[in-house]
Motif scaffolding. Sequence first.
Motif, PDB file in Angstrom:
ATOM      1  N   VAL A   1     -45.068 -78.250 -36.779  1.00  0.00           N
ATOM      2  CA  VAL A   1     -44.046 -77.250 -37.074  1.00  0.00           C
ATOM      3  C   VAL A   1     -43.465 -76.764 -35.754  1.00  0.00           C
ATOM      4  N   ASP A   2     -42.154 -76.676 -35.683  1.00  0.00           N
ATOM      5  CA  ASP A   2     -41.496 -76.159 -34.483  1.00  0.00           C
ATOM      6  C   ASP A   2     -41.364 -74.642 -34.616  1.00  0.00           C
ATOM      7  N   PRO A   3     -42.106 -73.863 -33.821  1.00  0.00           N
ATOM      8  CA  PRO A   3     -42.023 -72.401 -33.961  1.00  0.00           C
ATOM      9  C   PRO A   3     -40.692 -71.830 -33.506  1.00  0.00           C
ATOM     10  N   GLN A   4     -39.914 -72.597 -32.753  1.00  0.00           N
ATOM     11  CA  GLN A   4     -38.578 -72.116 -32.407  1.00  0.00           C
ATOM     12  C   GLN A   4     -37.678 -72.050 -33.656  1.00  0.00           C
ATOM     13  N   GLN A   5     -37.886 -72.980 -34.589  1.00  0.00           N
ATOM     14  CA  GLN A   5     -37.108 -72.983 -35.825  1.00  0.00           C
ATOM     15  C   GLN A   5     -37.767 -72.156 -36.925  1.00  0.00           C
ATOM     16  N   LEU A   6     -39.098 -72.182 -36.976  1.00  0.00           N
ATOM     17  CA  LEU A   6     -39.844 -71.475 -38.016  1.00  0.00           C
ATOM     18  C   LEU A   6     -40.873 -70.565 -37.357  1.00  0.00           C
ATOM     19  N   PRO A   7     -40.437 -69.445 -36.786  1.00  0.00           N
ATOM     20  CA  PRO A   7     -41.346 -68.603 -36.009  1.00  0.00           C
ATOM     21  C   PRO A   7     -42.190 -67.630 -36.833  1.00  0.00           C
ATOM     22  N   ILE A   8     -41.847 -67.432 -38.098  1.00  0.00           N
ATOM     23  CA  ILE A   8     -42.525 -66.421 -38.904  1.00  0.00           C
ATOM     24  C   ILE A   8     -43.620 -67.071 -39.756  1.00  0.00           C
ATOM     25  N   LEU A   9     -44.818 -66.543 -39.656  1.00  0.00           N
ATOM     26  CA  LEU A   9     -45.911 -66.983 -40.517  1.00  0.00           C
ATOM     27  C   LEU A   9     -46.192 -65.894 -41.537  1.00  0.00           C
ATOM     28  N   GLU A  10     -46.209 -66.282 -42.816  1.00  0.00           N
ATOM     29  CA  GLU A  10     -46.609 -65.382 -43.884  1.00  0.00           C
ATOM     30  C   GLU A  10     -47.925 -65.862 -44.479  1.00  0.00           C
ATOM     31  N   LEU A  11     -48.868 -64.942 -44.614  1.00  0.00           N
ATOM     32  CA  LEU A  11     -50.158 -65.231 -45.216  1.00  0.00           C
ATOM     33  C   LEU A  11     -50.297 -64.404 -46.487  1.00  0.00           C
ATOM     34  N   THR A  12     -50.591 -65.053 -47.575  1.00  0.00           N
ATOM     35  CA  THR A  12     -50.936 -64.337 -48.805  1.00  0.00           C
ATOM     36  C   THR A  12     -52.420 -64.554 -49.024  1.00  0.00           C
ATOM     37  N   TRP A  13     -53.181 -63.461 -48.986  1.00  0.00           N
ATOM     38  CA  TRP A  13     -54.638 -63.554 -48.960  1.00  0.00           C
ATOM     39  C   TRP A  13     -55.263 -62.273 -49.493  1.00  0.00           C
ATOM     40  N   GLY A  14     -56.574 -62.284 -49.619  1.00  0.00           N
ATOM     41  CA  GLY A  14     -57.295 -61.110 -50.070  1.00  0.00           C
ATOM     42  C   GLY A  14     -58.769 -61.239 -49.721  1.00  0.00           C
ATOM     43  N   VAL A  15     -59.450 -60.105 -49.680  1.00  0.00           N
ATOM     44  CA  VAL A  15     -60.898 -60.075 -49.463  1.00  0.00           C
ATOM     45  C   VAL A  15     -61.531 -59.296 -50.612  1.00  0.00           C
ATOM     46  N   GLU A  16     -62.483 -59.917 -51.261  1.00  0.00           N
ATOM     47  CA  GLU A  16     -63.207 -59.248 -52.335  1.00  0.00           C
ATOM     48  C   GLU A  16     -64.507 -58.616 -51.837  1.00  0.00           C
ATOM     49  N   ARG A  17     -65.121 -59.233 -50.845  1.00  0.00           N
ATOM     50  CA  ARG A  17     -66.391 -58.726 -50.331  1.00  0.00           C
ATOM     51  C   ARG A  17     -66.518 -59.071 -48.853  1.00  0.00           C
ATOM     52  N   PHE A  18     -66.770 -58.074 -48.025  1.00  0.00           N
ATOM     53  CA  PHE A  18     -66.968 -58.290 -46.599  1.00  0.00           C
ATOM     54  C   PHE A  18     -68.442 -58.590 -46.301  1.00  0.00           C
ATOM     55  N   PRO A  19     -68.731 -59.343 -45.240  1.00  0.00           N
ATOM     56  CA  PRO A  19     -70.118 -59.476 -44.796  1.00  0.00           C
ATOM     57  C   PRO A  19     -70.691 -58.095 -44.471  1.00  0.00           C
ATOM     58  N   THR A  20     -71.927 -57.881 -44.799  1.00  0.00           N
ATOM     59  CA  THR A  20     -72.539 -56.556 -44.677  1.00  0.00           C
ATOM     60  C   THR A  20     -72.637 -56.114 -43.220  1.00  0.00           C
ATOM     61  N   GLY A  21     -71.958 -54.997 -42.889  1.00  0.00           N
ATOM     62  CA  GLY A  21     -72.054 -54.428 -41.550  1.00  0.00           C
ATOM     63  C   GLY A  21     -71.485 -55.284 -40.440  1.00  0.00           C
ATOM     64  N   ALA A  22     -70.526 -56.129 -40.742  1.00  0.00           N
ATOM     65  CA  ALA A  22     -69.991 -57.061 -39.746  1.00  0.00           C
ATOM     66  C   ALA A  22     -68.766 -56.497 -39.041  1.00  0.00           C
ATOM     67  N   ALA A  23     -68.584 -56.908 -37.793  1.00  0.00           N
ATOM     68  CA  ALA A  23     -67.372 -56.637 -37.022  1.00  0.00           C
ATOM     69  C   ALA A  23     -67.344 -57.603 -35.845  1.00  0.00           C
ATOM     70  N   LEU A  24     -66.159 -57.982 -35.406  1.00  0.00           N
ATOM     71  CA  LEU A  24     -66.071 -58.995 -34.355  1.00  0.00           C
ATOM     72  C   LEU A  24     -66.495 -58.486 -32.989  1.00  0.00           C
ATOM     73  N   ASP A  25     -66.660 -57.187 -32.829  1.00  0.00           N
ATOM     74  CA  ASP A  25     -67.137 -56.677 -31.545  1.00  0.00           C
ATOM     75  C   ASP A  25     -68.576 -56.177 -31.639  1.00  0.00           C
ATOM     76  N   LEU A  26     -69.324 -56.612 -32.656  1.00  0.00           N
ATOM     77  CA  LEU A  26     -70.733 -56.256 -32.786  1.00  0.00           C
ATOM     78  C   LEU A  26     -71.615 -57.437 -32.380  1.00  0.00           C
ATOM     79  N   TYR A  27     -72.556 -57.173 -31.517  1.00  0.00           N
ATOM     80  CA  TYR A  27     -73.475 -58.205 -31.048  1.00  0.00           C
ATOM     81  C   TYR A  27     -74.358 -58.675 -32.198  1.00  0.00           C
ATOM     82  N   ARG A  28     -74.391 -59.990 -32.409  1.00  0.00           N
ATOM     83  CA  ARG A  28     -75.170 -60.618 -33.476  1.00  0.00           C
ATOM     84  C   ARG A  28     -74.791 -60.125 -34.865  1.00  0.00           C
ATOM     85  N   ALA A  29     -73.559 -59.688 -35.016  1.00  0.00           N
ATOM     86  CA  ALA A  29     -73.045 -59.300 -36.331  1.00  0.00           C
ATOM     87  C   ALA A  29     -71.542 -59.586 -36.426  1.00  0.00           C
ATOM     88  N   ASN A  30     -71.058 -60.547 -35.656  1.00  0.00           N
ATOM     89  CA  ASN A  30     -69.619 -60.809 -35.564  1.00  0.00           C
ATOM     90  C   ASN A  30     -69.172 -61.822 -36.627  1.00  0.00           C
TER      91      ASN A  30
END
Length: 288
Positions: free
Chosen positions: A115-144
Motif C-alpha cells: 500500500v502506498d501511504p502517500q495515496q492512502l495515508p489513513i488507517l481505520e481500525l474497527t475493533w473491540g475488547v471484551e476482556r483485558f489480561p488481568t492487571g496488564a499494562a505495557l509499562d509493567l515489568y513481567r505484566a506487559n
Amino acid sequence: MKKNGYGAGLVALLLFMLSQTGKATPTAYVLRFSDVPALQQAANSHHAYVYTPLDEPEAPAAPAVDWLKAQGWKQVWPLLHPTDKFLTFAGPHTQRYLRIATEDNYYIWTRRLEVDPQQLPILELTWGVERFPTGAALDLYRANDRALAVLVFFGEKVSAGGVLIPNVPRGLAFFWGETETVGATYTCVPARNGPAEVRMQCKYPHVKYIALRRGEAGTVHTDRVDLVALFKQHFPDYWQQHRRVPPVVAVSFEAGSNQTHSASLARLYALVFKPAGAPLLQPAAGSR
C-alpha cells in the motif's frame, strides 16, 4: 525557436494529461475479517462494515485459521504451537468478526501487502475488547500483555542487532489497553514496577507501540490514524533523509496474556487504508 519550444511543451503536457486519463486514485484497501461471502464481496467493493440491529441472533462460531491462511495470513509466532482454538469467527451473519482469544499464551499473525501511504495515508481500525489480561499494562515489568495490537510495517527490514532475533521493518503498533494513556508511546519506556535499567518493549526499538484506545471493555469502535503524520513523528531521521514514507509492506495482529497468566478476548472487524479526507464510517446507532 520560442514558438517551437512553446509548442513542444504544450504537446508534452497534453500527452501527459492523456496518459493519466482513466488512472483513478485508489479509493481504499480493505481487509475485512469475516467468513460470510456477502461481507467479503462488500469489502471488495470498499464497503468495509456491515452493521445489524442488536436483536439479530448470534450465528454459530466457526474456525478461522484456514480462512486466514487462504487470505495470505501466516502465524509467525510461536512457530511450533498452533493457535487454531484461539481464533474463530463470531457474531450474527451480517456482522461477523474475528474473535481473538488468549489463555496464558502469546501469538502473532502477519499478512504481506503493498500500500502506498502517500495515496492512502489513513488507517481505520474497527475493533473491540471484551476482556483485558488481568492487571496488564505495557509499562509493567513481567505484566506487559495486551488483548489486541495491530501493527503496520513500512519498507525494508531493519537490523534488530541480535543473532537470534529476526529483523523486521519499521513499524507502528496500535494497541487497545486497559490503563495506558491514549496517544502515548510505549516503546523502550522504563518499567513502573521493575529494575531501573529495564526498558519495556525494546527488543525492536523501531516498532513504536502507541496506545490508541483505553478501557471501555465490551464496546466496538472505529478508530482512525494518519500513518504519514505518525511516521514522520516517530521516524524523523528517515523522513529527513528521504522526504517520503516507505510503502506499507505488511500488517500484523498480536495478542498475549502469558505474562499475567490470565486470559483475554478481543474482536477485529476490519482494517481499511483510505485517502486523506475520506469520511469516517461509524457504527450505526444501536449496533453491536
